[in-house]
Structure formats: C-alpha cells, structure tokens
Design a protein around this motif. Structure first.
Motif, PDB file in Angstrom:
ATOM      1  N   UNK A 164       0.832  -1.202   0.000  1.00 32.62           N
ATOM      2  CA  UNK A 164       0.000   0.000   0.000  1.00 32.62           C
ATOM      3  C   UNK A 164       0.868   1.255   0.000  1.00 32.62           C
ATOM      4  N   UNK A 165       1.864   1.290   0.868  1.00 29.57           N
ATOM      5  CA  UNK A 165       2.724   2.469   0.964  1.00 29.57           C
ATOM      6  C   UNK A 165       3.460   2.736  -0.341  1.00 29.57           C
ATOM      7  N   UNK A 166       4.027   1.706  -0.927  1.00 29.60           N
ATOM      8  CA  UNK A 166       4.788   1.907  -2.157  1.00 29.60           C
ATOM      9  C   UNK A 166       3.872   2.175  -3.338  1.00 29.60           C
ATOM     10  N   UNK A 167       2.776   1.419  -3.442  1.00 31.89           N
ATOM     11  CA  UNK A 167       1.896   1.562  -4.597  1.00 31.89           C
ATOM     12  C   UNK A 167       1.136   2.871  -4.623  1.00 31.89           C
ATOM     13  N   UNK A 168       0.481   3.232  -3.514  1.00 31.87           N
ATOM     14  CA  UNK A 168      -0.299   4.468  -3.490  1.00 31.87           C
ATOM     15  C   UNK A 168       0.588   5.697  -3.547  1.00 31.87           C
ATOM     16  N   UNK A 169       1.737   5.656  -2.898  1.00 31.46           N
ATOM     17  CA  UNK A 169       2.651   6.794  -2.969  1.00 31.46           C
ATOM     18  C   UNK A 169       3.046   7.091  -4.406  1.00 31.46           C
ATOM     19  N   UNK A 170       3.308   6.036  -5.179  1.00 28.41           N
ATOM     20  CA  UNK A 170       3.704   6.214  -6.574  1.00 28.41           C
ATOM     21  C   UNK A 170       2.580   6.802  -7.410  1.00 28.41           C
ATOM     22  N   UNK A 171       1.344   6.313  -7.221  1.00 27.57           N
ATOM     23  CA  UNK A 171       0.240   6.810  -8.049  1.00 27.57           C
ATOM     24  C   UNK A 171      -0.158   8.233  -7.662  1.00 27.57           C
ATOM     25  N   UNK A 172      -0.110   8.564  -6.374  1.00 23.38           N
ATOM     26  CA  UNK A 172      -0.523   9.899  -5.935  1.00 23.38           C
ATOM     27  C   UNK A 172       0.477  10.960  -6.344  1.00 23.38           C
ATOM     28  N   UNK A 173       1.764  10.606  -6.365  1.00 21.07           N
ATOM     29  CA  UNK A 173       2.802  11.594  -6.653  1.00 21.07           C
ATOM     30  C   UNK A 173       3.145  11.698  -8.132  1.00 21.07           C
ATOM     31  N   UNK A 174       2.387  11.020  -8.994  1.00 20.92           N
ATOM     32  CA  UNK A 174       2.693  11.024 -10.424  1.00 20.92           C
ATOM     33  C   UNK A 174       2.709  12.439 -11.002  1.00 20.92           C
ATOM     34  N   UNK A 175       1.736  13.262 -10.620  1.00 18.37           N
ATOM     35  CA  UNK A 175       1.637  14.635 -11.118  1.00 18.37           C
ATOM     36  C   UNK A 175       1.813  15.588  -9.946  1.00 18.37           C
ATOM     37  N   UNK A 176       2.968  16.243  -9.871  1.00 19.90           N
ATOM     38  CA  UNK A 176       3.253  17.143  -8.760  1.00 19.90           C
ATOM     39  C   UNK A 176       3.004  18.611  -9.105  1.00 19.90           C
ATOM     40  N   UNK A 177       2.386  18.881 -10.253  1.00 21.92           N
ATOM     41  CA  UNK A 177       2.189  20.268 -10.666  1.00 21.92           C
ATOM     42  C   UNK A 177       1.248  21.015  -9.731  1.00 21.92           C
ATOM     43  N   UNK A 178       0.329  20.300  -9.075  1.00 15.22           N
ATOM     44  CA  UNK A 178      -0.615  20.953  -8.168  1.00 15.22           C
ATOM     45  C   UNK A 178      -0.177  20.937  -6.724  1.00 15.22           C
ATOM     46  N   UNK A 179       1.050  20.481  -6.462  1.00  8.49           N
ATOM     47  CA  UNK A 179       1.512  20.404  -5.085  1.00  8.49           C
ATOM     48  C   UNK A 179       1.729  21.786  -4.469  1.00  8.49           C
ATOM     49  N   UNK A 180       1.513  21.870  -3.163  1.00  9.96           N
ATOM     50  CA  UNK A 180       1.764  23.097  -2.424  1.00  9.96           C
ATOM     51  C   UNK A 180       2.129  22.727  -0.996  1.00  9.96           C
ATOM     52  N   UNK A 181       2.459  23.728  -0.183  1.00 12.32           N
ATOM     53  CA  UNK A 181       2.683  23.475   1.229  1.00 12.32           C
ATOM     54  C   UNK A 181       1.365  23.056   1.883  1.00 12.32           C
ATOM     55  N   UNK A 182       1.445  22.063   2.757  1.00 13.87           N
ATOM     56  CA  UNK A 182       0.285  21.544   3.450  1.00 13.87           C
ATOM     57  C   UNK A 182       0.520  21.565   4.960  1.00 13.87           C
TER      58      UNK A 182
END
Length: 280
Positions: A164-182
C-alpha cells in the motif's frame, strides 16, 4: 513518554519557564506520546517538550509557526512573552505556545473546509523548505520493511502495508504540478475550537503535496465542501494515511497511548479505505 522520562520533561519545562520569567506553580499534562504537551499555570502557557533527538523537528515547527503568523494564518501561535525559538535543557527540546481555552461548539464540515481553505491560502504565501509527503511515506516504508524495527508485525500485514505504501505513494505523486505546502495532519485533534475561531496546531508535519493529502485527514464530509477537490484522490490519500498510521503503531518504540488497540484498528481502517478506492 515513560513515567521517569515524563517527570524529567516536566521538570525541564518548569525550570526553563521560570528562567524566562514565567510564573509556574503547577504543570498539567495535556498530551503524552513521543513528546508531551503541558499547560503551565498560572502563567497559562502551553509547552511542547520532545527528546533532543527531535530538536530539528521542533525547530522546524517553530519556524513554520513564525512564518504563518506573519500572513495571518489560522494557526496556534507561539507565546509572545518568550523568544520565538526552541530551548534545550536536560536533553529536551522545549517550545512555548499560546494556550487557548477550548470552547464547546462543534466545528461543522462546512466550517472545517473553509478554515482549511484559508490555511492552504496562507501556506501558499510563505516560502519554506519542507519535505514532500512522499518522504514521510518512505520513512514509514522503511519501518515496515525492517523486521528489527517492527518485529511484532505479522507477515501478511507487513505485505499489505508495504504494497500500500509503495503503490499508493507512486500513483498519488505522479503529477506534482498541483503540489503546495500543506499542514500535513489537519485531523480534528489538531484543530482547536477557540474564542478566536478554529486554529490548527501541531505544525511539525508541514510538507508538500496535493491538497487532497490534507483533506484525507479531515472528516469525510469536509471534503464535499472544499471547492475543486478530487474526491477519488482523497480516498487514495486516506488509505495511504491509514497505512502510514499503522506503520508507526507497529514500530518497536512507538509510544502512542492504547497502542495495542490502534494496531488492530489502524489495519481495519486501512482495509476499509482500500475497499473504497476507485481503481487508479
């Protein structure tokens, strides 16, 4: 903290506060895990005390608070009577915060979404070198994959957490263009209802990532009132968050109260969250 360490932490906080000119007659433990939160009276200050191994994290939290105060973010503030820095005493990192008396009214999902949107807006106004959320995932994955660090984790659950950690991390971080400070962990326990209105606390988890990573910590109904949120991504982030939560609970040295319960409950909630995820 264990009782002996807790007594040392309280003594260090009281002595430091007294040296800084604050009157201390008593200390009330508000929260105790790997670090402790104390209310000192009658000076009425909230003190966060962590082992010195967490010094960098304490200093980061103080810096986040200092910068967010400059942009009027809805966050708990440092105590203005004390210099805005971490004090070190007897192998503890000690920071001083404003104590907010809680008020009883419930924070509605709409208000929760609105205050989180306001917080995200403030976070976009500051420049801060913060880790990406995937760094936290990687740290949790290391704990899961290291049997010496998580010796009691059953093999089947270890495989579930690792995948879960490796798989979901990879799919969620695929597009970092919308990333911001959280905020990093804006769950209800970190949102104080005060006379000033809702304020976020525990700023050491600040990181970069999609807003949905924060929304996955909020009550589910709040996400429905956050304009522009990707609800499928929220579900995947929620599963990832429960995987990280569970990974920390199986650490050999985890000190969360009622750890045995949360080891089981965390994995149950992870499975339920995975069942609700749409195919990536």
């Amino acid at each position: 903290m264990e009782p002996l360490q807790l007594r040392r932490a309280v003594a260090a906080a009281r002595a430091t506060a007294s040296e800084l000119g604050l009157q201390v007659d008593d200390a009330i433990v508000i929260h105790n895990s790997d670090r402790v939160a104390l209310r000192l009276i009658p000076c009425d200050v909230l003190v966060r005390v962590a082992p010195s191994g967490h010094l960098a994290g304490s200093e980061f939290e103080v810096e986040v608070a200092r910068r967010l105060a400059d942009v009027d973010a809805p966050v708990a503030e440092l105590d203005p009577r004390v210099e805005a820095r971490v004090q070190v005493r007897d192998a503890f990192a000690i920071s001083f915060w404003t104590y907010y008396e809680p008020v009883g009214s419930e924070i509605t999902p709409t208000d929760y979404a609105n205050i989180l949107m306001r917080h995200h807006f403030a976070l976009r106004r500051i420049d801060l070198d913060a880790p990406h959320f995937t760094d936290r995932v990687a740290a949790a994955l290391r704990e899961v994959n290291d049997r010496e660090q998580s010796p009691e984790l059953p093999d089947a659950d270890r495989e579930l957490l690792s995948n879960t950690l490796s798989g979901l991390s990879a799919t969620i971080s695929t597009d970092e263009t919308g990333d911001q400070l959280l905020h990093g962990e804006p769950h209800p326990g970190n949102l104080l209802n005060t006379k000033r209105g809702p304020l976020f606390a525990d700023l050491a988890t600040c990181c970069r990532g999609p807003i949905e990573f924060d929304l996955a910590h909020a009550p589910e109904e709040a996400g429905e009132h956050y304009a522009g949120a990707d609800h499928d991504l929220i579900q995947r982030c929620r599963a990832l968050n429960w995987a990280m939560f569970s990974a920390w609970r199986w650490r050999r040295d985890d000190q969360m109260p009622d750890r045995a319960h949360w080891r089981v409950e965390g994995l149950n909630r992870l499975r339920a969250a995975l069942d609700r995820c749409a195919p990536a």
